[in-house]
Write a protein that holds these residues in place. Structure first.
Motif, mmCIF file in Angstrom:
data_model
loop_
_atom_site.group_PDB
_atom_site.id
_atom_site.type_symbol
_atom_site.label_atom_id
_atom_site.label_comp_id
_atom_site.label_asym_id
_atom_site.label_seq_id
_atom_site.Cartn_x
_atom_site.Cartn_y
_atom_site.Cartn_z
ATOM 1 N N ARG A 178 33.178 -20.307 17.467
ATOM 2 C CA ARG A 178 33.871 -20.943 16.338
ATOM 3 C C ARG A 178 33.830 -20.103 15.067
ATOM 4 N NH1 ARG A 178 33.780 -27.438 15.676
ATOM 5 N NH2 ARG A 178 34.139 -28.050 17.843
ATOM 6 N N GLY A 179 33.249 -18.921 15.151
ATOM 7 C CA GLY A 179 33.256 -18.040 13.995
ATOM 8 C C GLY A 179 32.012 -18.084 13.140
ATOM 9 N N TYR A 180 30.915 -18.575 13.702
ATOM 10 C CA TYR A 180 29.667 -18.639 12.954
ATOM 11 C C TYR A 180 28.791 -17.418 13.245
ATOM 12 C CZ TYR A 180 30.470 -23.638 11.981
ATOM 13 O OH TYR A 180 30.980 -24.837 11.552
ATOM 14 N N SER A 181 28.102 -16.953 12.224
ATOM 15 C CA SER A 181 26.976 -16.041 12.417
ATOM 16 C C SER A 181 25.741 -16.892 12.663
ATOM 17 C CB SER A 181 26.764 -15.166 11.177
ATOM 18 O OG SER A 181 27.857 -14.297 10.972
ATOM 19 N N THR A 182 24.756 -16.354 13.377
ATOM 20 C CA THR A 182 23.582 -17.157 13.718
ATOM 21 C C THR A 182 22.298 -16.387 13.466
ATOM 22 O OG1 THR A 182 23.509 -16.453 16.051
ATOM 23 C CG2 THR A 182 24.904 -18.353 15.519
ATOM 24 N N ASP A 183 21.237 -17.143 13.320
ATOM 25 C CA ASP A 183 19.914 -16.580 13.125
ATOM 26 C C ASP A 183 18.899 -17.622 13.572
ATOM 27 O OD1 ASP A 183 17.955 -14.755 12.339
ATOM 28 O OD2 ASP A 183 17.874 -15.509 10.287
ATOM 29 N N GLU A 184 17.764 -17.187 14.013
ATOM 30 C CA GLU A 184 16.669 -18.101 14.340
ATOM 31 C C GLU A 184 15.440 -17.714 13.545
ATOM 32 O OE1 GLU A 184 16.057 -19.923 18.307
ATOM 33 O OE2 GLU A 184 17.495 -18.404 18.986
ATOM 34 N N LEU A 185 14.888 -18.689 12.872
ATOM 35 C CA LEU A 185 13.655 -18.521 12.130
ATOM 36 C C LEU A 185 12.780 -19.715 12.498
ATOM 37 C CD1 LEU A 185 12.160 -16.812 9.998
ATOM 38 C CD2 LEU A 185 13.141 -18.303 8.243
ATOM 39 N N PHE A 186 11.780 -19.465 13.312
ATOM 40 C CA PHE A 186 10.972 -20.536 13.892
ATOM 41 C C PHE A 186 10.609 -21.573 12.825
ATOM 42 C CE2 PHE A 186 7.018 -22.507 15.204
ATOM 43 C CZ PHE A 186 7.252 -22.782 16.536
ATOM 44 N N PRO A 187 10.845 -22.868 13.143
ATOM 45 C CA PRO A 187 11.279 -23.429 14.424
ATOM 46 C C PRO A 187 12.772 -23.787 14.470
ATOM 47 C CG PRO A 187 10.406 -25.171 13.060
ATOM 48 C CD PRO A 187 10.364 -23.921 12.214
ATOM 49 N N ASN A 188 13.589 -23.188 13.599
ATOM 50 C CA ASN A 188 14.968 -23.653 13.460
ATOM 51 C C ASN A 188 16.004 -22.596 13.833
ATOM 52 O OD1 ASN A 188 14.395 -26.318 12.283
ATOM 53 N ND2 ASN A 188 13.600 -25.147 10.554
ATOM 54 N N PHE A 189 17.188 -23.094 14.171
ATOM 55 C CA PHE A 189 18.366 -22.280 14.459
ATOM 56 C C PHE A 189 19.346 -22.472 13.305
ATOM 57 C CE2 PHE A 189 22.659 -21.821 16.106
ATOM 58 C CZ PHE A 189 22.597 -20.680 16.887
ATOM 59 N N TYR A 190 19.873 -21.379 12.772
ATOM 60 C CA TYR A 190 20.792 -21.421 11.635
ATOM 61 C C TYR A 190 22.141 -20.837 12.044
ATOM 62 C CZ TYR A 190 16.634 -22.094 8.694
ATOM 63 O OH TYR A 190 15.477 -22.570 8.127
ATOM 64 N N ALA A 191 23.217 -21.454 11.582
ATOM 65 C CA ALA A 191 24.556 -20.925 11.806
ATOM 66 C C ALA A 191 25.371 -21.131 10.539
ATOM 67 C CB ALA A 191 25.222 -21.634 12.981
#
Length: 260
Positions: A233-246
């Motif tokens: 859908r056009g999102y960039s993503t990242d994970e920073l424990f304990p969460n997922f970011y988009a």
């Protein structure tokens, strides 16, 4: 309270939304008691929520199903600065049909008998899946025999709303949701999927707890599929424990988010 330093691409992307001075509607599903001011600096998602709420152009809807915790959430929302910008909603989120469902919570007996147990274990654990609550109590690692834990879990009936019924109840539209933040004790993937299937949903940013769904073999595959759908859908993503970011690359211009 000392100011927390926010690092990581995902958290910086969210904070960049607050910097553009555009009206920002924040929807927090699994808000607990809404007291984000007591969050520790290592709880980055809560720190970001606290910083966003300081902006006059940010409004928030806090969704919490546990009736016992919701009463405190409502008090915290009402006493917040310019509290009329925010609202509290006592409900869970269902994927397909709104109805009354069982919610499993940690009983009052746990707090009375184990007052030194971690606060999050006493007040923050609830789920529509009983085993998720038991897993949370096991994770607390307080001095209990595992066989004793089931007696501290009780069932309460709660209203469960689909995303469409939730926004109708709260008197805004799906397109108004600029930031979606979800923390629902292992059911995060299904809740985010429900919103993404909803007509009009086009949030600039999505955050959900990925710690549990990543570690559970039963939900790991669903998490990977959701991550692919988010990227498509056009999102960039990242994970920073304990969460997922988009965050949507076309609507969140954040040069600092490229930095590690």
């Amino acid at each position: 309270m000392r100011e927390c330093k926010v690092s990581g691409r995902g958290p910086r992307a969210l904070l960049s939304l607050a910097g553009d001075h555009h009206p920002t509607n924040l929807l927090v599903v699994g808000a607990n008691d809404g007291d984000f001011h007591r969050s520790q600096c290592d709880d980055t998602a809560r720190v970001v929520i606290r910083l966003l709420l300081q902006k006059a152009w940010v409004s928030a809807s806090f969704v919490e199903p546990n009736p016992a915790v919701f009463s405190q959430l409502r008090k915290n929302v009402l006493k917040a600065e310019d509290g009329q910008r925010h609202r509290a909603i006592n409900a869970a989120i269902c994927q397909n049909t709104s109805s009354v469902v069982p919610l499993y919570v940690v009983s009052e007996e746990y707090s009375r008998e184990l007052p030194r147990a971690p606060r999050w274990a006493r007040t923050e654990i609830n789920s529509m899946v009983r085993d998720n609550v038991l897993r949370g109590l096991r994770h607390a690692r307080y001095h209990l025999n595992i066989s004793d834990l089931p007696r501290y879990v009780k069932e309460v009936p709660v209203q469960c709303l689909t995303p469409e019924d939730l926004v109708q109840h709260a008197k805004f539209t799906m397109a108004d949701v600029r930031v979606l933040i979800v923390d629902v004790e292992g059911l995060d993937v299904s809740v985010v999927q429900a919103f993404m299937r909803s007509p009009g949903f086009q949030a600039d940013a999505i955050v959900f707890e990925s710690k549990v769904v990543r570690s559970d073999a039963a939900t790991r595959g669903a998490f990977k599929r959701l991550r692919r759908a988010i990227v498509q859908r056009g999102y960039s993503t990242d994970e920073l424990f304990p969460n997922f970011y988009a965050w949507n690359r076309s609507r969140v211009p954040c040069g600092r988010c490229l930095q590690r």
